[in-house]
Scaffold this motif. Structure first.
Motif, PDB file in Angstrom:
ATOM      1  N   UNK A   1     155.538 114.431  76.158  1.00 20.37           N
ATOM      2  CA  UNK A   1     156.260 114.157  74.925  1.00 20.37           C
ATOM      3  C   UNK A   1     155.404 114.063  73.691  1.00 20.37           C
ATOM      4  N   UNK A   2     154.073 114.060  73.844  1.00 24.71           N
ATOM      5  CA  UNK A   2     153.179 113.940  72.697  1.00 24.71           C
ATOM      6  C   UNK A   2     152.843 115.325  72.153  1.00 24.71           C
ATOM      7  N   UNK A   3     153.071 115.531  70.863  1.00 24.15           N
ATOM      8  CA  UNK A   3     152.755 116.806  70.230  1.00 24.15           C
ATOM      9  C   UNK A   3     151.383 116.776  69.568  1.00 24.15           C
ATOM     10  N   UNK A   4     151.124 115.722  68.788  1.00 23.00           N
ATOM     11  CA  UNK A   4     149.866 115.626  68.049  1.00 23.00           C
ATOM     12  C   UNK A   4     149.419 114.164  68.033  1.00 23.00           C
ATOM     13  N   UNK A   5     148.124 113.938  68.207  1.00 22.53           N
ATOM     14  CA  UNK A   5     147.534 112.612  68.039  1.00 22.53           C
ATOM     15  C   UNK A   5     146.385 112.742  67.047  1.00 22.53           C
ATOM     16  N   UNK A   6     146.432 111.953  65.975  1.00 20.40           N
ATOM     17  CA  UNK A   6     145.403 112.034  64.946  1.00 20.40           C
ATOM     18  C   UNK A   6     145.000 110.633  64.507  1.00 20.40           C
ATOM     19  N   UNK A   7     143.721 110.449  64.272  1.00 15.20           N
ATOM     20  CA  UNK A   7     143.244 109.180  63.749  1.00 15.20           C
ATOM     21  C   UNK A   7     143.308 109.166  62.234  1.00 15.20           C
ATOM     22  N   UNK A   8     143.507 107.986  61.663  1.00 11.85           N
ATOM     23  CA  UNK A   8     143.495 107.842  60.205  1.00 11.85           C
ATOM     24  C   UNK A   8     142.880 106.494  59.839  1.00 11.85           C
ATOM     25  N   UNK A   9     142.476 106.371  58.592  1.00  9.36           N
ATOM     26  CA  UNK A   9     141.897 105.125  58.079  1.00  9.36           C
ATOM     27  C   UNK A   9     142.645 104.730  56.820  1.00  9.36           C
ATOM     28  N   UNK A  10     142.990 103.462  56.702  1.00  8.15           N
ATOM     29  CA  UNK A  10     143.596 102.956  55.469  1.00  8.15           C
ATOM     30  C   UNK A  10     142.682 101.900  54.859  1.00  8.15           C
ATOM     31  N   UNK A  11     142.670 101.847  53.539  1.00  7.11           N
ATOM     32  CA  UNK A  11     141.792 100.894  52.860  1.00  7.11           C
ATOM     33  C   UNK A  11     142.347 100.595  51.463  1.00  7.11           C
ATOM     34  N   UNK A  12     142.489  99.311  51.106  1.00  4.62           N
ATOM     35  CA  UNK A  12     142.947  98.978  49.755  1.00  4.62           C
ATOM     36  C   UNK A  12     141.868  99.304  48.730  1.00  4.62           C
ATOM     37  N   UNK A  13     142.297  99.650  47.551  1.00  6.40           N
ATOM     38  CA  UNK A  13     141.348  99.992  46.493  1.00  6.40           C
ATOM     39  C   UNK A  13     142.037  99.825  45.137  1.00  6.40           C
ATOM     40  N   UNK A  14     141.244  99.908  44.101  1.00  8.48           N
ATOM     41  CA  UNK A  14     141.761  99.922  42.732  1.00  8.48           C
ATOM     42  C   UNK A  14     141.382 101.258  42.113  1.00  8.48           C
ATOM     43  N   UNK A  15     142.386 101.998  41.646  1.00 12.19           N
ATOM     44  CA  UNK A  15     142.128 103.236  40.913  1.00 12.19           C
ATOM     45  C   UNK A  15     142.059 102.916  39.425  1.00 12.19           C
ATOM     46  N   UNK A  16     141.055 103.430  38.752  1.00 16.31           N
ATOM     47  CA  UNK A  16     140.857 103.110  37.343  1.00 16.31           C
ATOM     48  C   UNK A  16     140.553 104.367  36.536  1.00 16.31           C
ATOM     49  N   UNK A  17     141.202 104.456  35.401  1.00 16.81           N
ATOM     50  CA  UNK A  17     140.885 105.477  34.404  1.00 16.81           C
ATOM     51  C   UNK A  17     140.324 104.757  33.185  1.00 16.81           C
ATOM     52  N   UNK A  18     140.085 105.501  32.124  1.00 19.27           N
ATOM     53  CA  UNK A  18     139.586 104.872  30.895  1.00 19.27           C
ATOM     54  C   UNK A  18     140.628 103.942  30.276  1.00 19.27           C
ATOM     55  N   UNK A  19     141.901 104.177  30.592  1.00 18.96           N
ATOM     56  CA  UNK A  19     142.962 103.438  29.915  1.00 18.96           C
ATOM     57  C   UNK A  19     143.758 102.495  30.806  1.00 18.96           C
ATOM     58  N   UNK A  20     143.666 102.629  32.113  1.00 22.99           N
ATOM     59  CA  UNK A  20     144.557 101.843  32.971  1.00 22.99           C
ATOM     60  C   UNK A  20     143.948 101.701  34.361  1.00 22.99           C
ATOM     61  N   UNK A  21     144.561 100.822  35.164  1.00 20.66           N
ATOM     62  CA  UNK A  21     144.149 100.673  36.562  1.00 20.66           C
ATOM     63  C   UNK A  21     145.366 100.265  37.385  1.00 20.66           C
ATOM     64  N   UNK A  22     145.269 100.494  38.695  1.00 18.43           N
ATOM     65  CA  UNK A  22     146.377 100.169  39.595  1.00 18.43           C
ATOM     66  C   UNK A  22     145.826  99.903  40.994  1.00 18.43           C
ATOM     67  N   UNK A  23     146.433  98.931  41.685  1.00 18.87           N
ATOM     68  CA  UNK A  23     146.065  98.651  43.077  1.00 18.87           C
ATOM     69  C   UNK A  23     146.828  99.590  43.992  1.00 18.87           C
ATOM     70  N   UNK A  24     146.111 100.207  44.928  1.00 16.71           N
ATOM     71  CA  UNK A  24     146.731 101.181  45.825  1.00 16.71           C
ATOM     72  C   UNK A  24     146.190 100.985  47.236  1.00 16.71           C
ATOM     73  N   UNK A  25     146.753 101.730  48.161  1.00 23.17           N
ATOM     74  CA  UNK A  25     146.212 101.832  49.514  1.00 23.17           C
ATOM     75  C   UNK A  25     145.843 103.293  49.742  1.00 23.17           C
ATOM     76  N   UNK A  26     144.573 103.549  50.004  1.00 24.66           N
ATOM     77  CA  UNK A  26     144.145 104.903  50.331  1.00 24.66           C
ATOM     78  C   UNK A  26     144.290 105.134  51.823  1.00 24.66           C
TER      79      UNK A  26
END
Length: 208
Positions: free
Chosen positions: A17-42
């Motif tokens: 029943x398994x078609x695909x198995x893939x590993x992934x990594x998640x990590x919180x981060x802050x994305x920032x530009x010259x004018x703004x920032x936002x908390x995200x999960x990569x």
């Protein structure tokens, strides 16, 4: 992290029943530009599979460049981003060698990576669109100080027609939580897909 080498990944991939198995990594981060920032999960993945692109067309599978990211339309609008723009990603993590009982900034490290917006997607699931940013798997493994066989979890794609479904989802999730240690938390049941707890049960019963 969960350590899964190629041979173990192959074993999971051969389960019924398994078609695909893939590993992934998640990590919180802050994305920032010259004018703004936002908390995200990569979320670090090896490929982007059929996401809706900025022109609303289906994209073929393609590898993600190590310094490229795909952001949602929601995040792009908030940050006024377009394809080709650069952002800085700030990762804050505890020093592995620091005194675990000590408090203060001296026990944390901040890593910064310059990333380029490669694509803008839209899933129409607000929980995903407001915080999820896709990036390369090696990038987050490197930032985390992990080897290439270390992941946050495994993503399992199943053929629902070949896996016995579980009628009582709440009971199934309770079973998975109770027996998680028996198979090393290799399967995470984040989405309420009845096929996932069924698969987790098969894995656990086979590992006992």
């Amino acid at each position: 992290p969960v350590c899964v080498d190629d041979s173990l990944m192959s074993v999971f991939g051969q389960l019924p029943g398994v078609k695909v198995v893939e590993g992934f990594v998640t990590k919180p981060a802050v994305l920032k530009t010259d004018d703004d920032f936002i908390s995200v999960v990569l979320k670090g993945v090896s490929e982007v599979k059929g996401e809706k692109s900025e022109d609303n067309s289906e994209q073929d599978e393609e590898e993600i460049d190590e310094r490229s990211i795909s952001v949602s339309r929601t995040i792009a609008d908030k940050m006024r981003l377009k394809v080709g723009d650069q952002v800085s990603a700030y990762f804050v993590q505890t020093d592995l060698y620091a005194d675990p009982f000590a408090l203060g900034a001296e026990n944390t490290k901040v890593k910064v990576r310059k990333l380029t917006v490669k694509d803008i997607y839209e899933t129409h699931f607000s929980e995903i669109d407001r915080q999820m940013v896709l990036c390369s798997l090696p990038l987050l493994q490197e930032v985390s100080g992990w080897d290439e066989d270390m992941y946050s979890a495994l993503a399992v794609k199943i053929d629902a027609g070949k896996v016995e479904l579980v009628a009582d989802l709440d009971a199934a999730y309770g079973w998975c939580a109770a027996h998680r240690g028996n198979f090393g938390a290799f399967v995470t049941c984040g989405a309420r897909d009845p096929g996932l707890p069924a698969l987790a049960r098969r894995l656990a019963e086979g590992a006992m």
